[in-house]
Design a protein around this motif. Sequence first.
Motif, PDB file in Angstrom:
ATOM      1  N   LEU A  51       0.822  -1.216   0.000  1.00 46.52           N
ATOM      2  CA  LEU A  51       0.000   0.000   0.000  1.00 46.52           C
ATOM      3  C   LEU A  51       0.854   1.262   0.000  1.00 46.52           C
ATOM      4  O   LEU A  51       0.406   2.312  -0.451  1.00 46.52           O
ATOM      5  CB  LEU A  51      -0.926   0.023   1.220  1.00 46.52           C
ATOM      6  CG  LEU A  51      -2.075  -0.966   1.218  1.00 46.52           C
ATOM      7  CD1 LEU A  51      -2.894  -0.825   2.501  1.00 46.52           C
ATOM      8  CD2 LEU A  51      -2.967  -0.774   0.007  1.00 46.52           C
ATOM      9  N   GLY A  52       2.070   1.151   0.479  1.00 46.85           N
ATOM     10  CA  GLY A  52       2.943   2.318   0.564  1.00 46.85           C
ATOM     11  C   GLY A  52       3.824   2.545  -0.649  1.00 46.85           C
ATOM     12  O   GLY A  52       4.622   3.478  -0.657  1.00 46.85           O
ATOM     13  N   THR A  53       3.689   1.731  -1.680  1.00 51.63           N
ATOM     14  CA  THR A  53       4.568   1.880  -2.837  1.00 51.63           C
ATOM     15  C   THR A  53       4.102   2.982  -3.779  1.00 51.63           C
ATOM     16  O   THR A  53       2.939   3.389  -3.776  1.00 51.63           O
ATOM     17  CB  THR A  53       4.652   0.558  -3.644  1.00 51.63           C
ATOM     18  OG1 THR A  53       3.357   0.263  -4.172  1.00 51.63           O
ATOM     19  CG2 THR A  53       5.162  -0.584  -2.790  1.00 51.63           C
ATOM     20  N   GLU A  54       5.027   3.449  -4.600  1.00 45.00           N
ATOM     21  CA  GLU A  54       4.725   4.469  -5.612  1.00 45.00           C
ATOM     22  C   GLU A  54       3.722   3.926  -6.628  1.00 45.00           C
ATOM     23  O   GLU A  54       2.825   4.642  -7.069  1.00 45.00           O
ATOM     24  CB  GLU A  54       6.025   4.886  -6.322  1.00 45.00           C
ATOM     25  CG  GLU A  54       5.854   5.946  -7.377  1.00 45.00           C
ATOM     26  CD  GLU A  54       5.519   7.321  -6.813  1.00 45.00           C
ATOM     27  OE1 GLU A  54       5.148   8.200  -7.615  1.00 45.00           O
ATOM     28  OE2 GLU A  54       5.607   7.519  -5.593  1.00 45.00           O
ATOM     29  N   LYS A  55       3.862   2.658  -6.972  1.00 40.67           N
ATOM     30  CA  LYS A  55       2.945   2.042  -7.942  1.00 40.67           C
ATOM     31  C   LYS A  55       1.515   2.096  -7.423  1.00 40.67           C
ATOM     32  O   LYS A  55       0.581   2.431  -8.160  1.00 40.67           O
ATOM     33  CB  LYS A  55       3.362   0.596  -8.210  1.00 40.67           C
ATOM     34  CG  LYS A  55       2.457  -0.124  -9.175  1.00 40.67           C
ATOM     35  CD  LYS A  55       2.905  -1.566  -9.387  1.00 40.67           C
ATOM     36  CE  LYS A  55       1.934  -2.290 -10.299  1.00 40.67           C
ATOM     37  NZ  LYS A  55       2.274  -3.694 -10.438  1.00 40.67           N
TER      38      LYS A  55
END
Length: 110
Positions: A51-55
Amino acid sequence: MSKVKESKRLRPVLSPEARENQLISLAMDRAEEKLLNGTASSQLITHFLKLGTEKERLEREKLAKENELLKAKTSAIEASKESAVEYAKVLEAMRAYGGNGNIGESYDEY
């Protein structure tokens, strides 16, 4: 233990959506508890890491923009329908003003 007692005293909800939100909130509280006390499973940790990724951020942004686009298209369709009705009214008024009377009348009646 106090969290369990609190969950038993939840106030009744008025809709299925409210119930769903209530359950999501409880699940998030439980996940937070497990993360804080170090007992979270690898699946739980991986879920929140993703959930914390750039994607993920870009995908959420894309979905929000697509939602805006759909709303704009819906508004445009509604406006088009309204303008078609107004256009028909204008044409009818022009015909009446031009002396043609009702559209259903024919020249043979005169």
